[in-house]
Design a protein around this motif. Sequence first.
Motif, PDB file in Angstrom:
ATOM      1  N   THR A  55       0.860  -1.180   0.000  1.00 53.52           N
ATOM      2  CA  THR A  55       0.000   0.000   0.000  1.00 53.52           C
ATOM      3  C   THR A  55       0.897   1.229   0.000  1.00 53.52           C
ATOM      4  OG1 THR A  55      -0.137   0.120   2.436  1.00 53.52           O
ATOM      5  CG2 THR A  55      -1.794  -1.225   1.304  1.00 53.52           C
ATOM      6  N   TYR A  56       0.319   2.386  -0.316  1.00 57.21           N
ATOM      7  CA  TYR A  56       1.148   3.563  -0.460  1.00 57.21           C
ATOM      8  C   TYR A  56       0.503   4.803   0.135  1.00 57.21           C
ATOM      9  CZ  TYR A  56      -1.809   5.024  -4.446  1.00 57.21           C
ATOM     10  OH  TYR A  56      -2.854   5.399  -5.234  1.00 57.21           O
ATOM     11  N   VAL A  57       1.321   5.799   0.353  1.00 58.16           N
ATOM     12  CA  VAL A  57       0.863   7.107   0.801  1.00 58.16           C
ATOM     13  C   VAL A  57       1.513   8.138  -0.105  1.00 58.16           C
ATOM     14  CG1 VAL A  57       2.744   7.316   2.510  1.00 58.16           C
ATOM     15  CG2 VAL A  57       0.660   8.679   2.770  1.00 58.16           C
ATOM     16  N   THR A  58       0.766   9.188  -0.410  1.00 53.51           N
ATOM     17  CA  THR A  58       1.272  10.263  -1.273  1.00 53.51           C
ATOM     18  C   THR A  58       1.747  11.439  -0.428  1.00 53.51           C
ATOM     19  OG1 THR A  58      -0.241   9.632  -3.057  1.00 53.51           O
ATOM     20  CG2 THR A  58       0.688  11.856  -3.138  1.00 53.51           C
ATOM     21  N   MET A  59       2.922  11.931  -0.756  1.00 56.10           N
ATOM     22  CA  MET A  59       3.471  13.115  -0.097  1.00 56.10           C
ATOM     23  C   MET A  59       3.760  14.181  -1.159  1.00 56.10           C
ATOM     24  SD  MET A  59       6.300  11.564   2.555  1.00 56.10           S
ATOM     25  CE  MET A  59       6.629  13.186   3.268  1.00 56.10           C
TER      26      MET A  59
END
Length: 201
Positions: free
Chosen positions: A195-199
Amino acid sequence: LLRHGESEWNAIRKNDPNWFKKDPIKWDSLLSENGKKQTEKFNVDDAPYLKAQLIVCSPLTRAIQTAEACFKGLDIPMIVHPIFREILKDSCDLGRSPAELIHDFPELKESLKLLDDIWFYVPDELKGDGATSVDIETIRSFFLTNKFSEPKEVYSIRAQEALSWLKARKEEVIVVVAHSDLILEMSSHDLDNCTYVTMKL
């Protein structure tokens, strides 16, 4: 920031109620079968919509496997950078030599050949007179009898350096394939596998 798919090390710990008591010893752990399925799903469901201009991944094998599988067929440049390796706490975080990695991932040779022979954290007592004078087998043997981890003052600086490195890049959309503890240090987000998170930097 994309966490790698489930590794064999993750799978063992997930199925062991006493996981916190003992490291199962999986040097530079590979993806599990479930982890491979996770990457295949990501390749279809997520990767095409991220519009990535560059993929950067940790030199740990599970991260390289994830990067290649998640973005298979999308013709996106990929580089390997040791600054995005996991915070060293367990056996799975002790990496392999550039030569071994090039053997398994020849398509990334130009990037992998830039790695130092020892590109992960090593405690001072193993360094001797030169920072890379010790071999990987010696480090592993030492780990088995004197389990060590990367100090917070070391990995905190590295996480900030990783963010600075990303800010300096010309690409507008970069996917970093990395690891749970490093991503937590960089972003304050605790991610599940694949899974990923956007910065925005």
